[in-house]
Scaffold this motif. Structure first.
Motif, PDB file in Angstrom:
ATOM      1  N   VAL A  33      75.646  64.354  84.043  1.00  0.00           N
ATOM      2  CA  VAL A  33      76.594  63.673  84.917  1.00  0.00           C
ATOM      3  C   VAL A  33      77.682  63.025  84.081  1.00  0.00           C
ATOM      4  CG1 VAL A  33      76.850  61.798  86.587  1.00  0.00           C
ATOM      5  CG2 VAL A  33      74.813  63.210  86.622  1.00  0.00           C
ATOM      6  N   TYR A  34      78.937  63.194  84.515  1.00  0.00           N
ATOM      7  CA  TYR A  34      80.059  62.465  83.920  1.00  0.00           C
ATOM      8  C   TYR A  34      80.808  61.785  85.053  1.00  0.00           C
ATOM      9  CZ  TYR A  34      84.399  61.188  81.730  1.00  0.00           C
ATOM     10  OH  TYR A  34      85.475  60.445  81.283  1.00  0.00           O
ATOM     11  N   ARG A  35      81.086  60.511  84.868  1.00  0.00           N
ATOM     12  CA  ARG A  35      81.731  59.712  85.904  1.00  0.00           C
ATOM     13  C   ARG A  35      83.064  59.202  85.375  1.00  0.00           C
ATOM     14  NH1 ARG A  35      79.013  54.140  86.676  1.00  0.00           N
ATOM     15  NH2 ARG A  35      80.643  53.641  85.215  1.00  0.00           N
ATOM     16  N   GLY A  87      68.087  80.350  90.971  1.00  0.00           N
ATOM     17  CA  GLY A  87      66.633  80.396  90.820  1.00  0.00           C
ATOM     18  C   GLY A  87      66.079  79.231  90.027  1.00  0.00           C
ATOM     19  N   LEU A  88      66.846  78.158  89.912  1.00  0.00           N
ATOM     20  CA  LEU A  88      66.406  76.971  89.177  1.00  0.00           C
ATOM     21  C   LEU A  88      66.006  75.903  90.181  1.00  0.00           C
ATOM     22  CD1 LEU A  88      69.418  76.890  86.730  1.00  0.00           C
ATOM     23  CD2 LEU A  88      67.149  77.755  86.222  1.00  0.00           C
ATOM     24  N   SER A  89      64.727  75.548  90.184  1.00  0.00           N
ATOM     25  CA  SER A  89      64.268  74.526  91.130  1.00  0.00           C
ATOM     26  C   SER A  89      64.003  73.190  90.451  1.00  0.00           C
ATOM     27  CB  SER A  89      63.010  74.998  91.849  1.00  0.00           C
ATOM     28  OG  SER A  89      61.979  75.234  90.907  1.00  0.00           O
ATOM     29  N   GLU A  90      63.815  73.197  89.132  1.00  0.00           N
ATOM     30  CA  GLU A  90      63.552  71.964  88.394  1.00  0.00           C
ATOM     31  C   GLU A  90      64.579  71.765  87.294  1.00  0.00           C
ATOM     32  OE1 GLU A  90      59.649  70.375  87.287  1.00  0.00           O
ATOM     33  OE2 GLU A  90      58.855  72.266  88.036  1.00  0.00           O
ATOM     34  N   VAL A  91      65.019  70.520  87.120  1.00  0.00           N
ATOM     35  CA  VAL A  91      65.952  70.171  86.051  1.00  0.00           C
ATOM     36  C   VAL A  91      65.501  68.872  85.395  1.00  0.00           C
ATOM     37  CG1 VAL A  91      67.967  71.292  87.084  1.00  0.00           C
ATOM     38  CG2 VAL A  91      67.481  68.919  87.636  1.00  0.00           C
ATOM     39  N   VAL A  92      66.113  68.575  84.264  1.00  0.00           N
ATOM     40  CA  VAL A  92      65.933  67.290  83.583  1.00  0.00           C
ATOM     41  C   VAL A  92      67.215  66.509  83.825  1.00  0.00           C
ATOM     42  CG1 VAL A  92      65.573  66.184  81.358  1.00  0.00           C
ATOM     43  CG2 VAL A  92      64.522  68.378  81.819  1.00  0.00           C
ATOM     44  N   PHE A  93      67.126  65.279  84.306  1.00  0.00           N
ATOM     45  CA  PHE A  93      68.320  64.505  84.664  1.00  0.00           C
ATOM     46  C   PHE A  93      68.849  63.746  83.458  1.00  0.00           C
ATOM     47  CE2 PHE A  93      70.561  60.921  86.733  1.00  0.00           C
ATOM     48  CZ  PHE A  93      71.460  61.669  87.477  1.00  0.00           C
ATOM     49  N   ASP A  94      70.128  63.951  83.161  1.00  0.00           N
ATOM     50  CA  ASP A  94      70.823  63.249  82.080  1.00  0.00           C
ATOM     51  C   ASP A  94      71.900  62.387  82.719  1.00  0.00           C
ATOM     52  OD1 ASP A  94      72.253  62.421  79.879  1.00  0.00           O
ATOM     53  OD2 ASP A  94      72.973  64.417  79.335  1.00  0.00           O
ATOM     54  N   ILE A  99      74.431  53.511  83.966  1.00  0.00           N
ATOM     55  CA  ILE A  99      73.310  52.855  84.617  1.00  0.00           C
ATOM     56  C   ILE A  99      72.937  53.676  85.859  1.00  0.00           C
ATOM     57  CG2 ILE A  99      72.527  50.728  85.721  1.00  0.00           C
ATOM     58  CD1 ILE A  99      74.809  49.312  84.166  1.00  0.00           C
ATOM     59  N   TYR A 100      71.657  53.826  86.130  1.00  0.00           N
ATOM     60  CA  TYR A 100      71.203  54.616  87.282  1.00  0.00           C
ATOM     61  C   TYR A 100      71.354  53.782  88.548  1.00  0.00           C
ATOM     62  CZ  TYR A 100      68.413  57.753  90.118  1.00  0.00           C
ATOM     63  OH  TYR A 100      67.995  58.624  91.088  1.00  0.00           O
ATOM     64  N   THR A 101      72.578  53.692  89.020  1.00  0.00           N
ATOM     65  CA  THR A 101      72.904  52.976  90.255  1.00  0.00           C
ATOM     66  C   THR A 101      74.231  53.502  90.772  1.00  0.00           C
ATOM     67  OG1 THR A 101      73.127  50.768  91.233  1.00  0.00           O
ATOM     68  CG2 THR A 101      74.114  51.083  89.086  1.00  0.00           C
ATOM     69  N   GLY A 102      74.571  53.184  91.998  1.00  0.00           N
ATOM     70  CA  GLY A 102      75.874  53.564  92.535  1.00  0.00           C
ATOM     71  C   GLY A 102      76.076  55.058  92.620  1.00  0.00           C
ATOM     72  N   ARG A 103      77.172  55.541  92.013  1.00  0.00           N
ATOM     73  CA  ARG A 103      77.539  56.955  92.123  1.00  0.00           C
ATOM     74  C   ARG A 103      76.553  57.884  91.417  1.00  0.00           C
ATOM     75  NH1 ARG A 103      83.410  57.940  90.307  1.00  0.00           N
ATOM     76  NH2 ARG A 103      83.287  56.035  89.099  1.00  0.00           N
ATOM     77  N   VAL A 104      75.995  57.440  90.293  1.00  0.00           N
ATOM     78  CA  VAL A 104      75.039  58.276  89.555  1.00  0.00           C
ATOM     79  C   VAL A 104      73.769  58.455  90.381  1.00  0.00           C
ATOM     80  CG1 VAL A 104      73.681  58.468  87.443  1.00  0.00           C
ATOM     81  CG2 VAL A 104      76.000  57.575  87.340  1.00  0.00           C
ATOM     82  N   ALA A 105      73.284  57.383  90.976  1.00  0.00           N
ATOM     83  CA  ALA A 105      72.090  57.459  91.816  1.00  0.00           C
ATOM     84  C   ALA A 105      72.366  58.267  93.082  1.00  0.00           C
ATOM     85  CB  ALA A 105      71.616  56.059  92.181  1.00  0.00           C
ATOM     86  N   ALA A 106      73.567  58.150  93.639  1.00  0.00           N
ATOM     87  CA  ALA A 106      73.921  58.906  94.842  1.00  0.00           C
ATOM     88  C   ALA A 106      73.949  60.401  94.545  1.00  0.00           C
ATOM     89  CB  ALA A 106      75.283  58.448  95.374  1.00  0.00           C
TER      90      ALA A 106
END
Length: 118
Positions: A33-35, A87-94, A99-106
Protein backbone atom coordinates in the motif's frame (compact mmCIF):
# COMPACT_ATOMS: atom_id res chain seq x y z
CA UNK A 1 10.51 20.85 21.72
CA UNK A 2 11.99 19.36 18.56
CA UNK A 3 9.86 19.68 15.45
CA UNK A 4 9.69 16.81 12.96
CA UNK A 5 11.29 17.88 9.69
CA UNK A 6 10.17 15.06 7.44
CA UNK A 7 7.37 12.66 8.27
CA UNK A 8 7.97 10.67 5.07
CA UNK A 9 11.58 9.93 6.06
CA UNK A 10 10.31 8.47 9.34
CA UNK A 11 7.75 6.41 7.41
CA UNK A 12 10.47 5.06 5.12
CA UNK A 13 12.46 3.89 8.16
CA UNK A 14 9.36 2.10 9.51
CA UNK A 15 8.70 0.60 6.07
CA UNK A 16 12.27 -0.76 5.86
CA UNK A 17 11.79 -2.35 9.28
CA UNK A 18 8.53 -4.00 8.17
CA UNK A 19 10.08 -5.16 4.88
CA UNK A 20 12.75 -7.14 6.74
CA UNK A 21 9.99 -9.52 7.83
CA UNK A 22 7.32 -9.25 5.10
CA UNK A 23 8.17 -11.11 1.89
CA UNK A 24 5.92 -12.16 -0.98
CA UNK A 25 6.20 -15.34 -3.04
CA UNK A 26 4.41 -16.43 -6.20
CA UNK A 27 2.03 -18.54 -4.07
CA UNK A 28 1.46 -15.88 -1.38
CA UNK A 29 2.43 -12.46 -2.82
CA UNK A 30 2.74 -9.15 -0.97
CA UNK A 31 -0.10 -6.60 -1.03
CA UNK A 32 1.75 -3.29 -0.84
CA UNK A 33 0.00 0.00 0.00
CA UNK A 34 1.15 3.53 -0.82
CA UNK A 35 -0.82 6.49 0.45
CA UNK A 36 -0.32 9.94 -1.07
CA UNK A 37 -2.11 13.09 0.04
CA UNK A 38 -4.87 12.70 -2.56
CA UNK A 39 -4.83 9.07 -3.72
CA UNK A 40 -4.13 5.55 -2.50
CA UNK A 41 -2.31 2.87 -4.48
CA UNK A 42 -2.11 -0.91 -4.03
CA UNK A 43 0.05 -3.52 -5.75
CA UNK A 44 0.28 -7.29 -5.49
CA UNK A 45 3.98 -8.15 -5.81
CA UNK A 46 5.94 -11.39 -6.22
CA UNK A 47 9.26 -10.55 -4.52
CA UNK A 48 11.06 -13.70 -5.68
CA UNK A 49 10.67 -12.81 -9.37
CA UNK A 50 10.52 -9.06 -8.75
CA UNK A 51 7.22 -8.70 -10.63
CA UNK A 52 4.08 -6.70 -9.98
CA UNK A 53 1.22 -9.12 -10.60
CA UNK A 54 -1.61 -6.55 -10.48
CA UNK A 55 -2.18 -2.99 -9.33
CA UNK A 56 -5.00 -0.60 -8.56
CA UNK A 57 -5.35 2.99 -7.40
CA UNK A 58 -7.97 5.59 -6.69
CA UNK A 59 -6.37 7.67 -9.45
CA UNK A 60 -6.72 4.93 -12.09
CA UNK A 61 -10.28 4.10 -11.02
CA UNK A 62 -11.24 7.82 -11.21
CA UNK A 63 -13.30 7.68 -8.04
CA UNK A 64 -15.22 10.93 -7.58
CA UNK A 65 -17.75 12.08 -5.02
CA UNK A 66 -16.43 9.81 -2.26
CA UNK A 67 -14.22 10.49 0.71
CA UNK A 68 -10.62 9.26 0.65
CA UNK A 69 -11.52 6.46 3.07
CA UNK A 70 -14.44 5.28 0.91
CA UNK A 71 -12.18 5.43 -2.16
CA UNK A 72 -9.60 3.28 -0.34
CA UNK A 73 -12.25 0.63 0.32
CA UNK A 74 -13.15 0.58 -3.40
CA UNK A 75 -9.45 0.20 -4.31
CA UNK A 76 -9.17 -2.71 -1.84
CA UNK A 77 -12.14 -4.46 -3.44
CA UNK A 78 -10.71 -3.84 -6.94
CA UNK A 79 -7.24 -5.20 -6.11
CA UNK A 80 -8.84 -8.26 -4.50
CA UNK A 81 -10.94 -8.90 -7.61
CA UNK A 82 -7.85 -8.64 -9.83
CA UNK A 83 -5.85 -10.96 -7.55
CA UNK A 84 -8.65 -13.54 -7.41
CA UNK A 85 -8.87 -13.45 -11.22
CA UNK A 86 -5.17 -14.39 -11.28
CA UNK A 87 -5.89 -17.31 -8.92
CA UNK A 88 -4.38 -15.67 -5.83
CA UNK A 89 -6.54 -16.06 -2.74
CA UNK A 90 -3.94 -15.34 -0.04
CA UNK A 91 -1.53 -12.42 0.30
CA UNK A 92 0.84 -10.94 2.87
CA UNK A 93 -0.20 -7.38 3.83
CA UNK A 94 2.48 -4.68 3.67
CA UNK A 95 1.14 -1.47 5.19
CA UNK A 96 4.08 0.52 3.82
CA UNK A 97 5.16 1.99 7.15
CA UNK A 98 1.77 3.64 7.69
CA UNK A 99 -0.26 3.16 10.85
CA UNK A 100 -2.98 0.52 10.37
CA UNK A 101 -5.91 2.92 10.63
CA UNK A 102 -7.99 5.16 8.38
CA UNK A 103 -7.37 4.68 4.67
CA UNK A 104 -4.90 1.79 5.08
CA UNK A 105 -7.36 -0.16 7.23
CA UNK A 106 -10.22 0.67 4.84
CA UNK A 107 -8.24 -0.73 1.90
CA UNK A 108 -7.50 -3.90 3.86
CA UNK A 109 -11.17 -4.27 4.88
CA UNK A 110 -12.30 -3.78 1.27
CA UNK A 111 -9.87 -6.47 0.09
CA UNK A 112 -10.99 -8.90 2.82
CA UNK A 113 -14.68 -8.33 2.05
CA UNK A 114 -14.00 -9.06 -1.63
CA UNK A 115 -12.50 -12.45 -0.71
CA UNK A 116 -8.77 -11.93 -0.25
CA UNK A 117 -7.22 -13.65 2.80
CA UNK A 118 -4.43 -12.17 4.92
Amino acid sequence: MIKKLNKNADRQVRHARVRKKVFGTSVKPRLCVYRSTNYIYAQVIDDINGKTLCASSSLALKIEGKSKTEAAKVVGADIAAKALKLGLSEVVFDRGGYIYTGRVAALADGAREAGLKF
